[in-house]
Every structure is written in C-alpha cells, then in structure tokens.
Design an enzyme around this catalytic site. Structure first.
Site, PDB file in Angstrom:
ATOM      1  N   HIS A 259      16.160  17.703 -54.420  1.00 44.70           N
ATOM      2  CA  HIS A 259      17.455  17.023 -54.375  1.00 44.70           C
ATOM      3  C   HIS A 259      17.271  15.794 -53.496  1.00 44.70           C
ATOM      4  O   HIS A 259      17.380  15.872 -52.269  1.00 44.70           O
ATOM      5  CB  HIS A 259      18.533  17.938 -53.785  1.00 44.70           C
ATOM      6  CG  HIS A 259      18.821  19.154 -54.598  1.00 44.70           C
ATOM      7  ND1 HIS A 259      19.231  19.080 -55.907  1.00 44.70           N
ATOM      8  CD2 HIS A 259      18.759  20.485 -54.295  1.00 44.70           C
ATOM      9  CE1 HIS A 259      19.425  20.313 -56.381  1.00 44.70           C
ATOM     10  NE2 HIS A 259      19.134  21.177 -55.420  1.00 44.70           N
ATOM     11  N   THR A 260      16.969  14.661 -54.105  1.00 43.97           N
ATOM     12  CA  THR A 260      16.660  13.469 -53.315  1.00 43.97           C
ATOM     13  C   THR A 260      17.855  12.962 -52.529  1.00 43.97           C
ATOM     14  O   THR A 260      17.688  12.272 -51.520  1.00 43.97           O
ATOM     15  CB  THR A 260      16.148  12.346 -54.229  1.00 43.97           C
ATOM     16  OG1 THR A 260      17.118  12.085 -55.255  1.00 43.97           O
ATOM     17  CG2 THR A 260      14.832  12.748 -54.879  1.00 43.97           C
ATOM     18  N   CYS A 261      19.080  13.276 -52.982  1.00 47.11           N
ATOM     19  CA  CYS A 261      20.274  12.821 -52.254  1.00 47.11           C
ATOM     20  C   CYS A 261      20.357  13.463 -50.879  1.00 47.11           C
ATOM     21  O   CYS A 261      20.917  12.882 -49.951  1.00 47.11           O
ATOM     22  CB  CYS A 261      21.538  13.143 -53.053  1.00 47.11           C
ATOM     23  SG  CYS A 261      21.593  12.367 -54.685  1.00 47.11           S
ATOM     24  N   PHE A 262      19.810  14.692 -50.758  1.00 44.86           N
ATOM     25  CA  PHE A 262      19.944  15.438 -49.507  1.00 44.86           C
ATOM     26  C   PHE A 262      18.582  15.733 -48.870  1.00 44.86           C
ATOM     27  O   PHE A 262      18.511  16.505 -47.911  1.00 44.86           O
ATOM     28  CB  PHE A 262      20.693  16.752 -49.761  1.00 44.86           C
ATOM     29  CG  PHE A 262      21.991  16.562 -50.487  1.00 44.86           C
ATOM     30  CD1 PHE A 262      23.097  16.011 -49.844  1.00 44.86           C
ATOM     31  CD2 PHE A 262      22.113  16.896 -51.832  1.00 44.86           C
ATOM     32  CE1 PHE A 262      24.288  15.836 -50.513  1.00 44.86           C
ATOM     33  CE2 PHE A 262      23.307  16.715 -52.507  1.00 44.86           C
ATOM     34  CZ  PHE A 262      24.405  16.173 -51.850  1.00 44.86           C
TER      35      PHE A 262
END
Length: 917
Positions: free
Chosen positions: A883-886
C-alpha cells in the site's frame, strides 16, 4: 551564590548597604543601588538592585577574607590583614563571605595595602596588579586614584584630577560632563598586565591578585569597556579630542572587507588582537585558580549590563558592544557553572542590545574575531543542548518558554550574520526580477476568511529581519560563509520542538504576536524539522481552499471541487497532465492550492498519496528526457539544464514550474537533477561565475585557470576574444558576442574578470532567460504565499525537492514498524533484512519505490520514513504487495530465505500500476 531566601537577602542587602554608606564615606559602592531603586517605580527594578547590592557586600567580604584591608594595625577578626583570620581558599572564602553577610559582620573601610604593591612592582602602572592607576584624562597630573574593593556597574567611584572625593553614579548621571570621567576610572586590564599577573600566579601559586584584577574588571561594565584599549585610538583621542576615534568607529562599521588582518586593524578603541593574546596567557594558568571567581564576575557583569541597557541607559553603544566582545573572548573555563549560570545571563543581557548595537557586534565579530566564531557558536550550542537534554518539557512549559534556550538562539542570530560577513559575500545586485501573480477576485473566499479567521492563510509573509536590514545582508549573497551553515543546526533541539506549537506561535508572530518561535530563527533548525512546519502551512492552505470550494457548492455557484483532480493516461501522461494544468492555471490559479488527487485511467487505485508519487515520478522521467527537447543533459556534472533553443512555448515551461511547485506543496520528492544554480535562481539570486562549478566543472576550471594566470602573455597564451561559441542540442555551433564587436576585443589581464563574469552571466542567465522566467512563474503560482524562501536556503530547497542523499538502510531497519503478528525478532523479518542489506543500490531504490511509491530518500534520511511490514498470510506462492499510500509492505511468511528473496526480487522488478486488493 545561593541564599535561603532571595527576598530576605535583597532586603538585608539594601539595609546593610545604607548603613555602611553612612558609616564609611569612602565606600560609595552601595549608594547608587539604593538611589537607583528610589528613582524607579517598579518593584521588579527594586528587587534587582537590592540583589545587586547584596552581591556587592558579599564580594567585599570575599576580598577582605582573601586580601585584607592593608592596614597593619587592623583588629578586625574577619580581615586577612589582622592576622586573626585563617588562610582560606577562594571557595572557602566565598562560603564564609555569605555567612558574614548574614551576621552583618564588620567591614574594613579602605585598602591602602595596594600602594606598597604598586611601588614594589617592576611593571608600569598599566600592567600593575593593583587597582591604582594614573588618570587617563589628564596626562600631566600624576595624582593617583584608589578604587574600593567591591565592584559593580551600578557603583563606581568617580575621581578626577581636581577632586579626590568619590562620586556616586547618581551624581554622574546628573552631570553630563562627568560621563566620560566615569569610564576613565578603575583599573582597566591590558595585555601586559594580564601577562604579569599570570606569570606571578604561576610563580607564587597564589591566584588572589589575578582573581582580584579579573573580578574588578569583569564586574563593572564601565571598566571592562576600557580594557585592552588600542594605543592608536588613545593617541588619536588625545591629539584630536576624540574625533579620530569616532571616525575610526564609523569606518569600521562601514567596512566591507571582513578578511582584513586582525593585527593590522584596530577596532573603535578596543584592540581585539591584544585581548585575545591576553586570554591566551590566562589559559596557561590552571582554570581552577580563577574559573569560579570569573563565572561569578561574568554573571554580575551580565546583570549590570542588563540594568544599564534596559533601565538606566547611560552606557554608550560602543562600550556595551566592547563588553560583549571581551566577555566572549574569555577562554573555555572548563566548569559547568559557566554554561548553567554565566552564559545564560550574558545571553539575557544581549537581548537588550539595540538593533544598531547588534549590527555593530556582528561586524566586529566578523572583522576582528573570525577565529573566535567557532568557539562562540560551539559554546551557545552546548548551552542549548544541555538545557534541552536536561529539562523535562511539558505542555505547560515548552522549549519555547525556556529563556536559556530562546535567549541563546537570539544571540546565535548575531553570530549567524557575523559568520556570513566573515565569509565570501557576493554583490546584492544580482537579483532575478520579481514575479508578480495577480490576485484573483474571489468574493466567496473573502467571506469564508471573514467567517473563519483562525483558519485563513496569512497572505503576508514574515517581515524582513531588522538586523538583516541594518546589516544589508541576505543569505542568498553568502557564497561561502566562514563556518558551514550546517554547524548552526541543533539536532537535539530540532527533535525536541513540538512543531505544531512552534508553527502556531509562528503564525501569531507574523500577526504581531509576542510568543517565541524557532521558525523565526530557521538557521538553528534542521531541514527535516522545518519541512514539517512547511507541511503544516500547506495543509492549512489546502483545508482553507476545500472550505471555500464547499461554500461555492452550497450557494450553487459551481459544483463542489474540493481537490485538484487530474485524470491521466499512462501512455499520454505528459499531454494529459499539461493540458489539465493549463486549464486550471487559466481558469482559477487558486485551485492549484488544493490538495492534489491523481487518477490513472483504467486503474482502480485510490489516491491517498501513493498514486500521486508515481504520477510525479513518471512525468519527471518524461519531461527531463533529453529526447523531449525541453532540457539538455550536462554529461560533465550529470545534471539537466534548460534548452536555450527549445521549440516548446513559454507555457510549457510554466507548466513544468507548476509541477515542481506542486511537488513541494504536496510533500512529494522528485527525481530531478538540477544544478544548485537553479534553486538559487528560484529563490531570486542570479547565476554567477562560482555557479559554473556544479553546472559545467570543466569550463569552470578553465576559466579559473585564466583568472589565476599572472603572466603578461595572457593574450597570446589563451588567444580568446569576447566572442564565445556554444552548441545547440543538434551539435551546431552558435556564436555570441559578449560585448559589441566582441570578436575584435581580446581578453587581457585587465579585462579577464569582466570576460569571465559576462561569460557566466550569458550561460546561466541571458541565454535561458525566456525559458527560466516562464519556469519560475509556474513555480511561484503554487508557492507565492508559502514561507519557503524565508525558512529555507537554496541548498535546503534542493533537499526538499530531491530528498536526502543519505542512503542508509540500517536507519530504515531501526525505524520500521511491524503488524499482523510480525516483530523485529520474527524469523521472516530477520531473513528479510538479510536479503535487503545484500541488495545492490539500484535494487534498494526499486524496493523503496515498490513499498512507498518513490525511490527517493525523504528529508532527514531513511529514519524519517515510517515503513510498516505486515503479515499477509502463511507460506504461499503469492508475491509481496504494498500500500504505497501508507508505506505498508504486505509480506507472506515464506518458509525459506531463498524463496523470500526470489519473490521479493520479482515483485520489485516487474511491478507497475495500481489495483484493488
């Protein structure tokens, strides 16, 4: 010295002072304290003066126990001259002096024992160990004046050649003609006197005369300001009535040559080189002989200076500055009391210097005290670090409330500017033309700002620093400071500061608030700490624009558009992105201040930060590709530069500037390789010759050799005219005349500097003026209301854009967190880090990109990257996901390290695109 009750001590000190004055007319030290207290209506002022009087009495007891009064018939059991008092060490005498103060023990009147010492001395009167000196006002009169044993700036005996009766400082304040006389009395220290005292101390192992001389000088600002006087200044003052001294002072303040030899130039009455040599002699004496007494004297000096600067204001600016110059030339005392007591007091006193006095102090430090700058800076850093580490700050007492830290920071600002002046400064005329962005009419936005004033973004940047204006200095002009700017960072302080509190103080400070904020002193904060303040500023602006958008929707003006939304195709990412950004810039520039949300057509990924990271990475790869034609690649320095012969329009370069501004605004790191001159130009400083070093190092070295060549045959050796040749992207030669008819003007010894400057100006400024102006305009569209230029230097802006260069995966391992049942001791986690540490640098970058969406190291290093590794089921054949956003890496619990390495390498090598898990 500590007492049971400062209030009781102050009260008793005042009473004792009054009684001693009545019974002992020669001891006039106590009179000014009481008289000053009666002339000020403030209770706080009275308390300060009572404490000063109490300390003065304790000092008198101290010297009476050590040196005696000099009367051979003395019968005072508490006086060394009576023979009844036992021999005491300085520490024992200090403790005993406090006891005698509480007893109100007897004090002897005078100290005639100083006269025999003077007659026995082999030195001249200026180097004598006594306090008897010739009056400097009238050289023809040989009458000598005797100073009392106690010393403070608020109590000084005033003797003239015509009147032996002492005068109080109150009487002198009533008579302006006595002001100069008050500064000429006492026993000023000289290099010869310090040398003689140190030699005597080392020979006899008796520090009392040295301690006494230091104590008398360093407790009285009026005397200390007269120490280490320049002989040239004294002669000029005698011959010309002081006019030359005033001219000398003005000339020194206006001097622009900070590299001048200290020994060849004297300050305005103060010989700094002589002062430094004197303290070098003092450093040869064991510090335990005098350190405690000198700390006490410096503390008293600071208190007296503060009283004079804040209340009485009788001391001249030159004398106050001289006191601080001498005080900070004192060698390392090697005791904690200096850092804990004396130095904070000096910093507190320096706060009351006027802006002109601060500027004068900065100039003297820059011109005459270069060698001391590092010592002063390190001492202030030690004070701040000691306070930060040893103090338990809470919500009710933050580091911004700690005056020891804040006052030291304020004084460090003077050192910061002195450091720039002492280094290599460029002309302040090399400035880029300011970019003006027209304010758009937004009535609804104005209504929102009126209804919600706490949340509105300040449209007024922080006002210029008054000290910088007085010195006419800008950090952009500091080509090479004397000490690297990085030495001003204080990492413990930066880590301790609660940035949300400091940022709130910063916003109130801009609006004439009174709260202290370290963001107003950005030189002391690390780039990572300041970037957090910038993040808060940008987030508040985003929320403000979101609120305005929702209000527009409520009143039915336009559909709700709370975000800056870009929908692009991977195959046409440049065309789609630039077209949409151009539409936004044309319709409503303020929409660029909204939070960016990117959507890739045909993909299910929801942008919580990770999609935007990949968007910027892909668009940067395309834009800065030399094949695209907007930028050229400098093979010598591995950087990119604007193509002066590009076929793209100005609007295209404006959009590239918008992209760069959006990356900073949305806290996204880019993989761009601009030379440093680009960031200097973005901050408003034109490129110059020195900027060629990281733009084209080969050309820089060649021009440097030309400047350093001293032979008369330069014209024949280089055979260079003012016509230059450069190539376009197709390899075609282009000729340009730096001056009219440049082909007929040869470079000679006389005009080679002009040639180099014109050459650099053409390459870095004129040849790309159109492209860079458009690029900067796009950048300013996003950052015009940001404190970017106030908080960050060009080198720090590069770090904001490109990230840190510290690629340390050990730091990442320490900062990583675990979830889903994994811990740092799990087998799979240990195997994971074994695999990672064995990867090549290229594969490590791919891992970062896979897990976080960017292969760049965040500002501050990998320790600031909060990576989370979570368990994603038992052993299986699935690849790791993220999960690159987090910044979350989902890792199955593989049964072997070999399988883990195989799956991980496939995941980081072939990943592309976003989907829903």
């Amino acid at each position: 010295m500590n007492s049971k009750s400062e209030t009781d001590e102050a009260s008793r000190g005042n009473e004792a002072s009054s009684s001693k004055t009545i019974s002992t007319p020669n001891n006039s030290e106590e009179q000014p304290a009481s008289s000053l207290c009666t002339t000020t209506g403030s209770n706080n002022t009275q308390d300060i003066m009572k404490r000063a009087a109490a300390k003065q009495l304790i000092e008198r007891y101290f010297y009476q126990l050590l040196d005696g009064c000099g009367n051979p018939d003395c019968d005072n059991q508490y006086c060394a001259s009576s023979g009844e008092a036992r021999n005491l060490t300085p520490n024992e005498a200090a403790a005993e002096a406090i006891k005698l103060f509480y007893k109100e023990a007897r004090l002897c009147d005078t100290l005639p024992n100083k006269v025999p010492r003077t007659e026995a001395s082999t030195c001249d009167s200026s180097a004598s160990t006594t306090c008897t000196v010739s009056n400097t006002k009238d050289k023809t009169d040989n009458k000598e004046n005797t100073i009392g044993s106690a010393s403070s700036s608020t109590s000084l005996q005033h003797s003239t050649t015509n009147e032996a009766k002492p005068e109080t400082s109150q009487k002198v304040s009533q008579q302006e003609e006595h002001k100069t006389v008050s500064h000429n009395n006492g026993a000023p220290l000289t290099e010869e006197r310090i040398c003689q005292l140190c030699a005597e101390c080392l020979h006899t192992l008796k520090p009392q005369p040295l301690v006494r001389a230091l104590g008398e000088a360093f407790t009285q600002p009026a005397i200390l300001a007269r120490c280490f006087q320049s002989k040239v200044s004294e002669d000029d003052s005698n011959n010309d009535g002081g006019k030359n001294k005033e001219k000398e002072s003005k000339a020194m303040c206006s001097s622009s040559d900070p590299d001048k030899d200290v020994d060849s130039v004297t300050g305005p009455g103060l010989d700094v080189a002589s002062c430094r040599r004197a303290f070098e002699y003092l450093a040869k004496v064991p510090s335990e002989y005098y350190s405690s007494a000198l700390v006490t004297a410096l503390t008293t000096l600071a208190e007296n200076l503060e009283i004079d600067l804040r209340i009485t204001k009788k001391m001249s600016m030159e004398d106050a500055v001289n006191c601080f110059v001498i005080a900070f030339e004192v060698p390392d005392l090697g005791c904690s009391d200096y850092l804990e007591i004396a130095l904070p007091a000096l910093c507190h006193a320096a706060e009351h210097l006027s802006v002109k006095a601060q500027a004068k102090l900065a100039r003297i430090w820059a011109q005459h005290c270069k060698e001391s700058l590092r010592h002063i800076l390190e001492t202030l850093q030690q004070l701040i670090t000691l306070r930060v580490i040893s103090t338990n700050y809470t919500n009710h007492f933050t580091v911004q409330d700690d005056e020891s830290v804040t006052m030291a920071t304020k004084l460090m600002k003077i050192v910061y500017y002195a450091n720039m002046l002492a280094g290599v400064m460029e002309s302040n005329t090399l400035r880029e033309e300011p970019i003006v962005i027209a304010n758009q009419l937004d009535p609804l936005g104005d209504v929102i700002e009126h209804l919600f004033p706490p949340m509105k973004s300040s449209k007024h940047s922080q006002p210029d620093d008054p000290l910088a204006i007085e010195l006419d200095i800008n950090v952009l002009d500091a080509r090479k400071p004397y000490l690297p700017f990085e030495e001003f960072y204080n990492e413990p302080l930066s880590d301790t500061i609660e940035m949300e509190i400091d940022f709130a103080n910063y916003k109130s400070e801009i609006n004439n608030g009174k709260k202290f904020t370290f963001l107003k002193y950005p030189f002391i904060l690390t780039t990572a700490s300041k970037s957090l303040g910038l993040y808060y500023e940008n987030r508040i602006r985003m929320h403000s624009e979101r609120r305005v958008s929702m209000f527009h929707a409520v009143v039915g003006a336009v559909p709700p558009m709370p975000f800056l939304r870009l929908k692009v195709r991977r195959s046409h990412i440049i065309d789609d992105a630039l077209v949409e950004l151009e539409m936004v810039a044309m319709e409503r520039v303020l929409d660029l201040k909204k939070q960016l949300v990117v959507e890739f057509e045909g993909e299910q990924g929801v942008d919580e930060g990770g999609v935007s990271k990949e968007f910027f990475q892909l668009i940067v790869e395309e834009i800065f590709n030399p094949d695209y034609g907007m930028f050229t690649h400098q093979a010598d320095t591995n950087t990119v530069w604007f193509n002066p012969t590009s076929f793209e329009t100005e609007a295209q370069f404006t959009l590239i500037g918008i992209v760069l501004g959006l990356a900073i605004y949305n806290n996204i790191i880019l993989a761009v390789d601009f030379p440093m001159v680009v960031y200097r130009k973005l901050m408003g400083k034109k490129g110059s010759f020195e900027d060629l070093a990281d733009w084209n190092s080969t050309l820089y070295r060649g021009l440097k050799d030309m400047l350093e060549y001293t032979g008369d045959d330069l014209e024949e050796v280089y055979y260079q005219t003012f016509r230059i040749c450069h190539q376009d992207v197709f390899g075609n030669n282009i000729f340009h005349d730096l001056k009219e008819n440049g082909d007929s003007i040869f470079v000679t010894q006389e005009n080679k500097k002009e040639f180099v400057d014109l050459y650099a100006d053409f390459l870095l400024n004129k040849s790309v003026e159109t492209q860079f102006k458009a690029f900067r305009r796009g950048f300013v569209m996003v950052t015009d209301e940001s404190p970017l230029s106030v908080l960050f230097r060009p080198e720090e802006v590069e770090t904001l854009v490109c990230g840190s260069k510290n690629f340390d995966f050990k730091e990442l391992e320490k900062s990583t967190e675990y979830d889903g049942g994994y811990t740092a001791e799990s087998r799979i986690i240990k195997q994971f880090w074994n695999v990672v540490h064995g990867l090549a640098r290229e594969h490590k970058r791919k891992l970062l990109e896979f897990a976080t969406g960017s292969d760049r190291v965040p500002v501050g290093g990998l320790s600031y990257l909060k990576l989370v590794i979570a368990r994603n089921g038992p052993d299986c054949d699935r690849l790791p996901t993220a999960h690159t956003c987090f910044n979350v890496l989902l890792l199955p619990e593989y049964d072997s390290q070999e399988k883990l390495q195989d799956r991980l390498m496939k995941a980081i090598s072939y990943s592309k695109g976003f989907g829903m898990l």
